[in-house]
Design a protein around this motif. Structure first.
Motif, PDB file in Angstrom:
ATOM      1  N   ALA A   1       0.836  -1.202   0.000  1.00 44.20           N
ATOM      2  CA  ALA A   1       0.000   0.000   0.000  1.00 44.20           C
ATOM      3  C   ALA A   1       0.873   1.256   0.000  1.00 44.20           C
ATOM      4  N   MET A   2       1.983   1.218   0.726  1.00 45.98           N
ATOM      5  CA  MET A   2       2.911   2.357   0.742  1.00 45.98           C
ATOM      6  C   MET A   2       3.454   2.634  -0.648  1.00 45.98           C
ATOM      7  N   ALA A   3       3.819   1.565  -1.360  1.00 44.41           N
ATOM      8  CA  ALA A   3       4.349   1.728  -2.717  1.00 44.41           C
ATOM      9  C   ALA A   3       3.308   2.377  -3.626  1.00 44.41           C
ATOM     10  N   ALA A   4       2.063   1.890  -3.513  1.00 45.30           N
ATOM     11  CA  ALA A   4       0.992   2.459  -4.333  1.00 45.30           C
ATOM     12  C   ALA A   4       0.727   3.915  -3.954  1.00 45.30           C
ATOM     13  N   MET A   5       0.778   4.201  -2.650  1.00 45.29           N
ATOM     14  CA  MET A   5       0.537   5.562  -2.180  1.00 45.29           C
ATOM     15  C   MET A   5       1.654   6.494  -2.638  1.00 45.29           C
ATOM     16  N   PHE A   6       2.875   5.977  -2.676  1.00 41.38           N
ATOM     17  CA  PHE A   6       4.004   6.797  -3.124  1.00 41.38           C
ATOM     18  C   PHE A   6       3.867   7.130  -4.607  1.00 41.38           C
ATOM     19  N   LEU A   7       3.459   6.139  -5.401  1.00 41.75           N
ATOM     20  CA  LEU A   7       3.256   6.391  -6.827  1.00 41.75           C
ATOM     21  C   LEU A   7       2.099   7.360  -7.039  1.00 41.75           C
ATOM     22  N   LEU A   8       1.061   7.227  -6.221  1.00 38.14           N
ATOM     23  CA  LEU A   8      -0.060   8.168  -6.277  1.00 38.14           C
ATOM     24  C   LEU A   8       0.431   9.594  -6.007  1.00 38.14           C
ATOM     25  N   ALA A   9       1.288   9.728  -4.989  1.00 41.15           N
ATOM     26  CA  ALA A   9       1.829  11.051  -4.650  1.00 41.15           C
ATOM     27  C   ALA A   9       2.686  11.599  -5.794  1.00 41.15           C
ATOM     28  N   LEU A  10       3.459  10.727  -6.447  1.00 46.67           N
ATOM     29  CA  LEU A  10       4.274  11.161  -7.583  1.00 46.67           C
ATOM     30  C   LEU A  10       3.403  11.673  -8.729  1.00 46.67           C
ATOM     31  N   ALA A  11       2.191  11.103  -8.838  1.00 42.23           N
ATOM     32  CA  ALA A  11       1.294  11.479  -9.933  1.00 42.23           C
ATOM     33  C   ALA A  11       0.447  12.704  -9.611  1.00 42.23           C
ATOM     34  N   ILE A  12       0.536  13.240  -8.393  1.00 39.75           N
ATOM     35  CA  ILE A  12      -0.302  14.384  -8.008  1.00 39.75           C
ATOM     36  C   ILE A  12      -0.137  15.594  -8.937  1.00 39.75           C
ATOM     37  N   PRO A  13       1.088  15.949  -9.377  1.00 40.26           N
ATOM     38  CA  PRO A  13       1.203  17.084 -10.313  1.00 40.26           C
ATOM     39  C   PRO A  13       0.428  16.880 -11.612  1.00 40.26           C
ATOM     40  N   GLU A  14       0.134  15.610 -11.946  1.00 41.31           N
ATOM     41  CA  GLU A  14      -0.629  15.290 -13.156  1.00 41.31           C
ATOM     42  C   GLU A  14      -2.002  14.710 -12.834  1.00 41.31           C
ATOM     43  N   ALA A  15      -2.473  14.902 -11.619  1.00 39.90           N
ATOM     44  CA  ALA A  15      -3.751  14.305 -11.230  1.00 39.90           C
ATOM     45  C   ALA A  15      -4.904  14.834 -12.074  1.00 39.90           C
ATOM     46  N   PHE A  16      -4.795  16.090 -12.535  1.00 42.70           N
ATOM     47  CA  PHE A  16      -5.851  16.692 -13.345  1.00 42.70           C
ATOM     48  C   PHE A  16      -5.436  16.896 -14.802  1.00 42.70           C
ATOM     49  N   ASP A  17      -4.209  17.309 -15.009  1.00 33.52           N
ATOM     50  CA  ASP A  17      -3.747  17.620 -16.366  1.00 33.52           C
ATOM     51  C   ASP A  17      -2.532  16.766 -16.700  1.00 33.52           C
ATOM     52  N   ASP A  18      -2.659  15.945 -17.735  1.00 38.08           N
ATOM     53  CA  ASP A  18      -1.567  15.074 -18.145  1.00 38.08           C
ATOM     54  C   ASP A  18      -0.444  15.884 -18.789  1.00 38.08           C
ATOM     55  N   LEU A  19       0.778  15.571 -18.398  1.00 35.24           N
ATOM     56  CA  LEU A  19       1.946  16.206 -18.994  1.00 35.24           C
ATOM     57  C   LEU A  19       2.494  15.331 -20.111  1.00 35.24           C
ATOM     58  N   PRO A  20       3.197  15.908 -21.083  1.00 35.71           N
ATOM     59  CA  PRO A  20       3.759  15.101 -22.173  1.00 35.71           C
ATOM     60  C   PRO A  20       4.651  13.999 -21.622  1.00 35.71           C
TER      61      PRO A  20
END
Length: 403
Positions: free
Chosen positions: A87-106
């Motif tokens: 769960a920690m690993a998944a949560m860490f990846l979720l946190a890494l994706a926060i800057p792109e949670a709404f708008d996908d970057l190239p």
């Protein structure tokens, strides 16, 4: 012969404390908070603040799920240990994706979809482990089945939102939060278990500490690229004083009284108190602290001369409302928790919360450092007033807690 899977987990007792693995899990959560603050700082608009609030509400829900789970079984024993690390690993990846949670970057992966998938993984691991930990507790398993639709609804809406944009996407995020929070509330409390009031209150106290730590990080991050100066020193000290005042207001006696009330409650009343006072009403405290962190970060940038700002420039608009409104929300949340646990109305906290909101239009004309100074003065004034007025009562509460 190896033991069955369910026998590899150990139930916790009333006197249990938070484990080091739970604290390790919280470190990932603080990274997520830092990511949210940075995202809002990049787009300090009303829409940006709304999206940041929705993000906090979404990532809060998996954390509280594991706070309930670890109050049933020890997080660092047997299968629970492995599941927590996953769960920690998944949560860490979720946190890494926060800057792109709404708008996908190239790039190669779809950021919003990665966020939704990691969120789903965190929730699935939680439910799977909870189901195993329930063992022969039919009441708990029935509650988990009633809880399942809210999990499915929330994650599906986030997945759909990942393929949209703009107002539609924000609305779907709001619907996902309503599905999770509302569905959990409607599923009731009958089958949930809260084994240790001490452990539960400690977990939420620790997450408040972590959030306050994030506000201190915001102070430092806001000036890492700027040369040190007297205005920066003064603003940093004022920001730290504000964070310290919030710590004092929560940990001086409040958390002790809430833990005592939760300990004295029994059966379903303890579960209802845990759900309302901690699971739901601690979210405004968390949001308030993160909003404060955003305001502090902006003030430090202003006084440090970032982007051409000068000492005379006022902090205004969403960042100012975030700073003052965040502390106001913290006060309202604090008062709500105190009322639910002790039926004690914290009038001075409510009054301060209202005063802060009223002052925003006035301090928007002051230099940023001045608005920060006013906020510091009001908070330290509250702490000083309560310290004098309730000195004997404070001593009795704190000494009783250590006996």
């Amino acid at each position: 012969m190896s033991k069955p899977l369910r026998s590899r987990m150990e139930r916790i007792g009333e006197s249990a404390n938070a484990t080091t693995l739970e604290l390790f899990f919280d470190l990932v959560f603080v990274f997520a908070l830092t990511q949210v603050t940075a995202l809002m700082a990049e787009t300090p608009t009303w829409h940006g603040l709304l999206r940041g609030t929705l993000l906090l509400a979404v990532i809060w829900w998996p954390w509280i799920g594991y706070s309930w789970l670890s109050n049933l079984v020890k997080a660092d024993e047997g299968t629970a240990r492995v599941a927590m690390l996953v769960a920690m690993a998944a949560m860490f990846l979720l946190a890494l994706a926060i800057p792109e949670a709404f708008d996908d970057l190239p790039g190669e992966l779809d950021g919003p979809l990665v966020f939704a998938f990691c969120y789903l993984l965190v929730r699935v691991v939680h439910l799977w482990l909870f189901w195993i930990a329930a063992e022969d507790d039919e009441g708990l398993r029935a509650q988990l089945l009633r809880f399942l639709p809210s999990v499915v609804g929330g994650t599906m809406l986030l997945a759909i939102a990942s393929q949209t944009s703009g107002v539609t996407q924000t609305a779907l995020w709001g619907a996902a939060v309503v599905a999770d929070y509302g569905g959990t509330y409607l599923s009731g409390t009958k089958g949930w278990r809260l084994n240790s009031a001490k452990h539960f209150a400690e977990r939420y106290g620790l997450i408040i500490i972590i959030a306050l730590g994030e506000s201190i990080v915001a102070i430092g991050v806001g000036v890492t690229h700027l040369p040190i100066s007297w205005p920066i020193v003064v603003a940093a000290v004022l920001g730290l004083t504000i964070a310290g005042s919030l710590w004092w207001s929560y940990f001086d006696t409040h958390v002790l009284l809430c833990e005592r009330a939760l300990t004295q409650a029994e059966g379903d009343e303890r579960v209802r108190m845990g759900r309302s006072a901690f699971t739901y009403l601690h979210l405004p405290l968390l949001i308030g602290i993160v909003m404060l962190a955003l305001g502090l970060k902006k003030v430090l940038g202003y006084v440090g001369g970032e982007k051409g700002h000068t000492l005379a420039d006022p902090l205004y608009g969403p960042p100012l409302w975030a700073m003052y409104g965040g502390v106001s929300l913290f006060m309202f949340g604090y008062a709500a928790v105190a009322w639910r646990c002790m039926r004690n109305l914290k009038v001075q906290r409510v009054v301060l919360g209202v005063v802060l909101l009223v002052l925003v239009p006035l301090v928007s004309y002051m230099p940023a450092l001045g608005s920060l100074g006013v906020l510091t003065l009001l908070l330290t004034g509250l702490i000083g007033y309560e310290w004098v007025k309730y000195q004997e009562l404070r001593g009795a509460i704190r000494h009783a807690a250590h006996e």
